[in-house]
Structure formats: C-alpha cells, structure tokens
Design an enzyme around this catalytic site. Sequence first.
Site, short mmCIF file in Angstrom:
data_model
loop_
_atom_site.label_atom_id
_atom_site.label_comp_id
_atom_site.label_asym_id
_atom_site.label_seq_id
_atom_site.Cartn_x
_atom_site.Cartn_y
_atom_site.Cartn_z
N CYS A 1 13.43 -4.81 -3.96
CA CYS A 1 12.78 -6.05 -4.38
C CYS A 1 12.60 -6.05 -5.90
O CYS A 1 12.73 -5.00 -6.56
CB CYS A 1 11.44 -6.21 -3.67
SG CYS A 1 10.08 -5.22 -4.35
N CYS B 1 10.16 -3.30 -7.24
CA CYS B 1 10.64 -1.92 -7.15
C CYS B 1 11.86 -1.68 -8.04
O CYS B 1 12.09 -0.56 -8.49
CB CYS B 1 10.97 -1.58 -5.69
SG CYS B 1 9.51 -1.63 -4.63
N CYS C 1 13.21 0.59 -1.93
CA CYS C 1 13.24 -0.87 -1.80
C CYS C 1 13.98 -1.45 -2.98
O CYS C 1 14.03 -0.85 -4.07
CB CYS C 1 11.78 -1.38 -1.76
SG CYS C 1 11.61 -3.18 -1.79
N ALA D 1 -7.31 -11.56 19.65
CA ALA D 1 -7.95 -10.24 19.77
C ALA D 1 -6.93 -9.11 19.84
O ALA D 1 -7.12 -8.11 20.53
CB ALA D 1 -8.87 -10.21 20.98
N ASP E 1 -13.16 -19.76 19.54
CA ASP E 1 -12.98 -19.04 20.80
C ASP E 1 -13.75 -17.73 20.74
O ASP E 1 -14.34 -17.39 19.71
CB ASP E 1 -11.50 -18.77 21.06
CG ASP E 1 -10.88 -17.91 19.96
OD1 ASP E 1 -11.10 -18.21 18.77
OD2 ASP E 1 -10.18 -16.93 20.28
N ASP F 1 -8.48 -21.00 10.08
CA ASP F 1 -9.17 -20.28 11.14
C ASP F 1 -10.60 -20.81 11.24
O ASP F 1 -11.10 -21.47 10.32
CB ASP F 1 -9.17 -18.78 10.85
CG ASP F 1 -9.45 -17.95 12.09
OD1 ASP F 1 -9.63 -18.54 13.17
OD2 ASP F 1 -9.51 -16.71 11.98
#
Length: 503
Positions: free
Chosen positions: A281, A284, A279, A196, A128, A93
């Site tokens: 994963c 978890c 969850c 934005a 920008d 960025d």
Amino acid sequence: MGDWFEVRDYDAAGRIGELTVPRADVTVETPALLPVVNPHVRTVEPARMESEFGAEILITNGYILYGSEDARESALSDGLHDLYDFSGAIMTDSGSFQLSEYGEIDVDTREILDFQRDIGSDIGTPVDIPTPPDVSREQAADELATTQERLELAAEVETGEMLVNAPVQGSTYPDLRERAARDAYGTDLDVFPVGAMVPLLNDYRFADVVDMVAAAKRGLGADAPVHLFGAGHPMMFALAVAMGCDLFDSAAYALYARDDRYLTVRGTEHLEDLEYFPCECPICASHTPDELESCGDADRERLLAEHNLHVTFGEIRRIKQAIRQGNLLELVEARARGHPTMLDGYRALGDHAEQLEATDPATKDAFFYLSGESAARPEVLRHHQRLERLDADGEILLTEGDTNEAYDESWRVVPPFGPFPRDLSEVYPLNAEVPERLDERAYARAADGVARLAEANPDVDFTLGHTGWPARALDRVPADVDTYELGVDDAFGDPEDDADETA
C-alpha cells in the site's frame, strides 16, 4: 421490505450484489465495508475514505450524536452528509452496543429512529437487545422476544426513504437465530445485521460465528442483505462472505492504529515487532517500520489507520474478484491457514455444504483440491447427490486406471468425487486439479460416492479398482461392491476370472 437488494453473482453462498439506498440516491456494491466514523474522533476524514479508499458507505453512531449537545445540534442543522462531507450512503447505529456495554441507555426505538431520520441517516437502526454468547436459553429467548417487539414497532415508525436495520439476535442458539431471522424478515424492514457477534469475534470463535450466520441465513430470503455487525478484521472477511454476509463495519482500522497495531489478511502485528512491511500500500511503500515508529503519535496513528484501511478495502476487492472467478473457497482456504481458529471456521463452513450448494454455481473454471477440507465443498456434495441421475446397467468397473473391456462399462473414480462416466471427465468439477499425494478424507469421500451410486443401482454389479486406498476408506465401500488394488490384484479385476474361480 422493498426491492433494495439484487444479487449479480454467486460463489458458494458468497455473492456480489447491489444495495440501492434511496435516500442517498446511491447504489452500493456488496460485499462492502462500512468504516466506523466516531463523531468525536476522525482518524481519517470521511471525504478521504470516499476519494482515496473507495468507500461507498460508512457507519456512525447515532446514539453518540443524540447524546452530545454540540454534535446533536450540528447533525440536526447540517445533516450527516454535510457534517461528514460524504456523498455515499451513511448508516447509523442506535446505541445497542452501548446498551450491551453499560447495561442501559436513555432512548427508545421510536425516539432514536426519529432522530436518525431527522439527521439524514440513510439506514437507521432500532434499539435491539444484543444478547451475548453462552447465556441461558431462557435469557436468550426472553431478550429475543423483546427485540422482535421493537422491530415490529420500528416497522410502524414513519422513516420516509430511510432504510431500517432488523438485527438478528439469539445468542449462541442456532434455532433461536433462525427463528429470529425468519421473524425479522417478516417485518417491513430492509437490512439484516447478525448482532452480538463482537464477543465471538474478539475470542476468535470463528466456528461459532459461521454456525450463527448459517442459522440466520436459513431464516432469511435470498433478497435479504446481511450485515455482520462488528466484523472489522480482514482475516475473516472471505469466510464470512462465503457464508453469505454482504456488509461489514470496521472500527478496527482506527482502534488498532491507536495501539500501534498493524492489520494484515493473516492477523495482526505490533509495529515494534516489524522489520519489514509485508504490504504494497502507499503507506508501506513509502515508509519503513522504523520510520513510521519514529513519527509523532498523531501522525503515526493516522498513517497506521490508512494502512489498515488499504488492507481492509483491498481484501474486499480481492473477495469480489474471487467470486467473479469462482474461486472464493480457494481464498477462504488460504485465509484459513493463517490461524488455527480460522481453520476451525473453515471446517464449520464445510458442515453447511448443503446450504452453500443451493447457490453455488454448477459450472466454474477450475476446482483445486488443496486439503482435506476441500472434500467438504459443496461441489462434492452436489456430485454425490446427482449420482442417482446417472444411467448404470450391467457390470461396471469403477477405476482410477484405464478401461477394461471385460466389463460392460469402465467409469472413472477421482477422489474426492468418486465415480462418474468417462465422458464427464472434462466437466466441472470432475476436471479438478488434484494432488498426487492425497489425504485420507479425499479417499473417504470418493468411497462415499461409490456407496451412493451402488445404493441407487442395486441391480448393477460394481467393481472398484483403486490405487491403494486406505483401509478406512475401503471400509466405507458396500460389501456387495468388489474391490481390487490396481497393479497388485489385477487378476481379480476381470469378472470372467471371478466366474471361472466360482465354477
């Protein structure tokens, strides 16, 4: 713009594509998540993001690297890929976010693009102006003109193989967003972030997000990869993909973990409020909420960030599979039920059905009618548009019941699609799975289909045999189409009976 992006599969405006990133010599499959890596705070190391979570691309802040003497020298001497130990693509960025937060930055487009090129960025970003929502039209137009000037300057900078973003601004004015996208696409730049959006996302204004993305998409070509800047919560990925977004960057996985916040595809939970983890994963599965809460601050933050990454990458994979199976909109429907503002976003998506229809496949496995919002899907619109292609002649019964030999033909009527010849009954989407207890909108859209067919065939006598449609739906049926309720007014379903009564 080079030939960097190729679409392989579509569902609605959602797509699976391949973004070739020449400088990194990699191809990124989209939709893709770009985890945000803070140059100073690495909650999860980029190498682990790649090896354990499947990250193919990440994003880091080139402006922070530029403004930090130590980080700047390390990035210039080692290059980003060695600095982060990451072999995938790296986007940087430019400081525009800092510009929106603090009002000024001490670098211009040429300087920051030169720096991004020199540190080995694969996709750079010009400076920008991220115009916030709801400003005056004059401000939005003036700042958009400045952004376009900077994009045109960026196109002249020698960036080598580094791809360059062309952010699409315009505040909350759809026509400015569309114009900005068209002008950005006209430059020689490569990736098109819709900018934005963070204020809208933070305020859960998902309907406005959909409208702004839709406007930007109208100004871009089909070969333009679209990045929804700042979209990091998995609850809205399916909605954004269905509208045509390809790339998402997430700092949420780390920022939320720092505040003991736990991401799910339905929203966000506070760790202290959880008794069970919803969850599967690895984090978890191997911890309870109490165990995680009792960890030291650093360990707890890291483990929560890892869970958040698992959930976020898992949703991206789920979306890809939905696109492949042709049920992305069913997934959007499920996510829309997680929060009222997500439902607003889904309804806004339906307002753009004509835009979605342009890329939505004509054939899929199944259409599930799940709510009144399903009546706004592009398949329904497409069927109505194609009704005028059908051959119709004589006296035709449009019915939810059986055939009637008193008519020249008996066509089926299935809400929300409306009428069609019986031999199309097994053709997608007319073979839809529809609940027995339908909502009023389904009947209204079916009535619109009857009206469309009658308008296209003014010399044909149509009769509608329905199963107790609501009065407001029947009001949409043209006056020259006879109607009767099956099982109640069957006597009026015979055109010869009508003739006898007239005589």
